[in-house]
Design a protein around this motif. Structure first.
Motif, PDB file in Angstrom:
ATOM      1  N   PHE A 125      41.176  48.394  37.654  1.00  9.55           N
ATOM      2  CA  PHE A 125      40.166  49.453  37.631  1.00  9.55           C
ATOM      3  C   PHE A 125      39.644  49.681  36.211  1.00  9.55           C
ATOM      4  O   PHE A 125      38.512  50.101  36.004  1.00  9.55           O
ATOM      5  N   HIS A 126      40.489  49.374  35.225  1.00  7.03           N
ATOM      6  CA  HIS A 126      40.140  49.631  33.828  1.00  7.03           C
ATOM      7  C   HIS A 126      39.685  48.374  33.091  1.00  7.03           C
ATOM      8  O   HIS A 126      39.471  48.416  31.871  1.00  7.03           O
ATOM      9  N   LEU A 127      39.529  47.243  33.796  1.00  7.11           N
ATOM     10  CA  LEU A 127      39.125  46.018  33.133  1.00  7.11           C
ATOM     11  C   LEU A 127      37.675  46.088  32.656  1.00  7.11           C
ATOM     12  O   LEU A 127      36.835  46.776  33.245  1.00  7.11           O
ATOM     13  N   ALA A 128      37.379  45.308  31.615  1.00  2.79           N
ATOM     14  CA  ALA A 128      36.038  45.308  31.025  1.00  2.79           C
ATOM     15  C   ALA A 128      35.012  44.687  31.967  1.00  2.79           C
ATOM     16  O   ALA A 128      33.837  45.055  31.937  1.00  2.79           O
ATOM     17  N   ILE A 129      35.448  43.740  32.797  1.00  3.81           N
ATOM     18  CA  ILE A 129      34.526  43.069  33.725  1.00  3.81           C
ATOM     19  C   ILE A 129      35.149  43.065  35.117  1.00  3.81           C
ATOM     20  O   ILE A 129      36.320  42.722  35.272  1.00  3.81           O
ATOM     21  N   THR A 130      34.382  43.413  36.098  1.00  2.00           N
ATOM     22  CA  THR A 130      34.846  43.356  37.476  1.00  2.00           C
ATOM     23  C   THR A 130      33.695  42.936  38.373  1.00  2.00           C
ATOM     24  O   THR A 130      32.522  42.988  37.981  1.00  2.00           O
ATOM     25  N   GLU A 177      40.405  33.347  34.588  1.00  2.14           N
ATOM     26  CA  GLU A 177      41.281  32.880  35.673  1.00  2.14           C
ATOM     27  C   GLU A 177      42.412  33.882  35.941  1.00  2.14           C
ATOM     28  O   GLU A 177      42.778  34.120  37.095  1.00  2.14           O
ATOM     29  N   PHE A 178      42.955  34.461  34.900  1.00  2.00           N
ATOM     30  CA  PHE A 178      44.018  35.454  35.077  1.00  2.00           C
ATOM     31  C   PHE A 178      43.491  36.668  35.825  1.00  2.00           C
ATOM     32  O   PHE A 178      44.201  37.260  36.653  1.00  2.00           O
ATOM     33  N   SER A 179      42.259  37.080  35.537  1.00  2.00           N
ATOM     34  CA  SER A 179      41.706  38.268  36.205  1.00  2.00           C
ATOM     35  C   SER A 179      41.553  38.025  37.705  1.00  2.00           C
ATOM     36  O   SER A 179      41.782  38.923  38.518  1.00  2.00           O
ATOM     37  N   HIS A 180      41.155  36.793  38.097  1.00  2.00           N
ATOM     38  CA  HIS A 180      41.035  36.479  39.525  1.00  2.00           C
ATOM     39  C   HIS A 180      42.384  36.671  40.231  1.00  2.00           C
ATOM     40  O   HIS A 180      42.464  37.272  41.312  1.00  2.00           O
ATOM     41  N   HIS A 181      43.435  36.147  39.624  1.00  3.05           N
ATOM     42  CA  HIS A 181      44.760  36.252  40.239  1.00  3.05           C
ATOM     43  C   HIS A 181      45.298  37.681  40.172  1.00  3.05           C
ATOM     44  O   HIS A 181      46.101  38.076  41.025  1.00  3.05           O
TER      45      HIS A 181
END
Length: 573
Positions: A125-130, A177-181
């Motif tokens: 929820f707090h990531l820079a890109i979603t 890639e880490f964000s996808h997982h």
């Protein structure tokens, strides 16, 4: 500088801090000063000892990564697919951790709103890109995302022994890639936190090699270079499947296999899920040395910590460590899985065979070799109200009364008695005996454990045969709960330990001491071990000991010579 394992108390505020000196050789690579200092935000010394543990483990990892970077100036070029494989390996590792901790790994937080509504909030929820922004982000956006995920990325790079500097395209690929997982892992966390164990996460490409592994450009120390071997986790699954088929689902064997699996998973946690044909004796040595630093505890709060956190916890709290005997047994169990791999021609040698086993502490006093209860200790133990007051509370009904007395008069293992069926109390040639056997939910340690044990005449005088007559068919002591393996001793054993210690007796193994007691007493009566072994179920000594037998009548004569407990009959049908 205070010890790295001891919280430092601020002399003015009383607040405890974590303080650790940064080694001079990595200060440049780490980009920090001489010391790392963090407030533990507590004035409680016991709370500070708990809170300092993750900081110790985190700085261990930080220092290791800094040394890797400072000692490896030749950065290895990764492809976009390599980034995906590395992220997938992190994903698989986290999946196992999520299942082990029931979803509580910090990726999802429980939040309570001002109106009292409770909900879960994911860190994504707090990531820079979603969402759709991930399709075409700017380099600065990805750099910010990479910074947010750096803890996960750097840890996996350390396990891979790779140096990928931040701010490079390769590090940005990893971040994406880490964000996808991460999203998939959060879904798994939510499922487990809501007790949904049927949810199955997506498969990944973690098993695929990196381009640098295929090309063989990793250093000789990197265990994943130039390999066609199966990962340790894959071999473990194959081994378990094979053993389950051979055992036919026998519960006692399942418990043994669970132990093997647990030790092998811990090996993977220590050395990484690397191809089995690249495991060398040095990896097993590292595993052995790591185990010797782990605290000896059954606390779930401790055992769910990472390996490094467990070691730090043990140091901070001064916990006793795993004994050399325990570690030796762990190595033996790990070696069994490698033997399976040898049998399947996955490896050419067992890497555990050449590793020196830890040496047990040497005995310094003869008293350390003496086991079993003395006559005075037996008198104290059996003066407890459960053996003398018919109205006393008994946690497991009359099983609380009969099982310890039977163990005392037979030297049998606790589970052998606790699992008895009514039909196991038999008579032959005027001799009443217990039929200790396998089958119908009953298990024994070995073939020599299958035996007929005469019932001591004092047990008859106390009303045991009357108790058997009044019992329903099936288990003789149904009040004792069975564990998931069908064992009746799991719950009974710690309770019996409490009873013994209440009476001021502190043996090493409260239930097992009866076996030592009977063996010692029979030797004192001049009974040969060849006879007492047929009573206690110990294996025969030597080839000659396996010839012939001991009649039931002779066994009864021997058992009836055991010293009477100072007990009067309180059981009335």
């Amino acid at each position: 500088m205070p010890s790295m394992t001891s919280p430092w108390k601020h002399p003015k505020t009383g607040v405890y801090y974590f303080r650790r000196a940064v080694p001079a050789d990595i200060r440049g690579a780490l980009g920090r000063g001489r010391e790392i200092k963090r407030s533990l935000k507590t004035k409680s010394p016991s709370e500070a000892k708990r809170l300092i543990v993750p900081h110790i483990a985190e700085t261990d990892d930080l220092f290791s990564l800094a040394r890797l970077r400072s000692g490896n100036d030749d950065n290895i070029a990764l492809t976009v697919k390599d980034a995906a494989v590395i992220a997938a390996r992190w994903y698989e590792r986290m999946k196992d951790e999520i299942d082990k901790r029931g979803g509580d790994v910090g990726l999802v937080s429980r939040v309570e709103s001002p109106d009292g509504h409770v909900y879960f909030e994911e860190i994504s929820f707090h990531l820079a890109i979603t969402g759709s922004d991930m399709l075409d982000p700017s380099p600065s956006q990805v750099d910010k995302l990479a910074c947010q995920l750096s803890e996960f990325i750097d840890e996996q790079l350390r396990l891979e022994a790779l140096n990928v500097p931040r701010g490079t395209d390769q590090y940005r690929w990893l971040a994406r890639e880490f964000s996808h997982h991460l999203f998939e892992l959060e879904s798994l966390c939510l499922a487990r936190l809501n007790s949904n164990w049927s949810y199955r996460p997506a498969e990944s490409i973690a098993h695929q090699p990196l381009s640098i592994e295929v090309a063989g450009v990793r250093s000789p120390d990197n265990p994943t270079a130039k390999t066609n071997g199966r990962l340790l986790s894959e071999v473990l699954r194959s081994y378990r499947t094979s053993e389950d088929i051979k055992s036919g689902g026998e519960l006692s064997r399942a418990k043994t296999l669970d132990g093997y699996e647990s030790h092998f998973k811990r090996l993977i946690e220590v050395i990484g899920d690397i191809p089995i044909d690249k495991v060398e004796p040095r990896h097993i040595s590292h595993y052995r040395d790591t185990l010797l630093q782990l605290p000896k505890t059954k606390s779930k709060d401790v055992r769910t910590l990472s390996i490094k956190e467990q070691i730090a916890y043990g140091k901070v709290n001064g916990c006793p460590l795993l004994s050399p005997a325990t570690v030796k047994n762990a190595l033996k169990q790990v070696a069994t899985v490698f033997n399976y791999a040898l049998e399947m021609e996955l490896i050419e040698r067992n890497p555990a065979e050449r590793v020196k086993k830890p040496t047990a502490k040497r005995v310094t006093e003869a008293t350390e070799l003496e086991r079993g209860y003395t006559e005075d200790e037996l008198t104290r133990i059996f003066s407890h109200p459960i053996f003398n007051d018919p109205t006393a509370h008994r946690r497991y009904g009359w099983a609380s009364y009969w099982v310890p007395i039977i163990c005392r008069y037979t030297g049998a293992r606790l589970n052998e008695i606790a699992q008895l069926h009514k039909a196991d109390v038999k008579q032959n040639d005027g001799v009443y005996y217990l039929n200790i056997c396998r089958g119908e939910g009953r298990s024994v340690k070995s073939d020599s454990s299958v035996r007929h044990v005469p019932i001591h005449k004092h047990l008859v005088e106390l009303g045991f045969l009357d108790f058997v007559t009044e019992s329903k068919s099936g288990r003789l002591f149904p009040e004792i709960p069975l564990d998931k393996y069908g064992k009746a001793s799991t719950k009974f054993s710690p309770w019996w330990g409490e009873i013994v210690r209440e009476q001021g007796v502190n043996p090493k193994a409260p239930s097992h001491e009866f076996r030592h007691t009977v063996k010692t007493e029979l030797r004192g009566l001049g009974v040969p071990d060849s006879v007492s072994d047929r009573i206690t179920g110990h294996s025969a000594k030597g080839e000659g000991g396996r010839y012939g037998s001991v009649s039931l009548v002779n066994r009864e004569e021997v058992i009836d010579r055991l010293i009477y407990l100072k007990l009067e009959k309180i059981y009335l049908p």
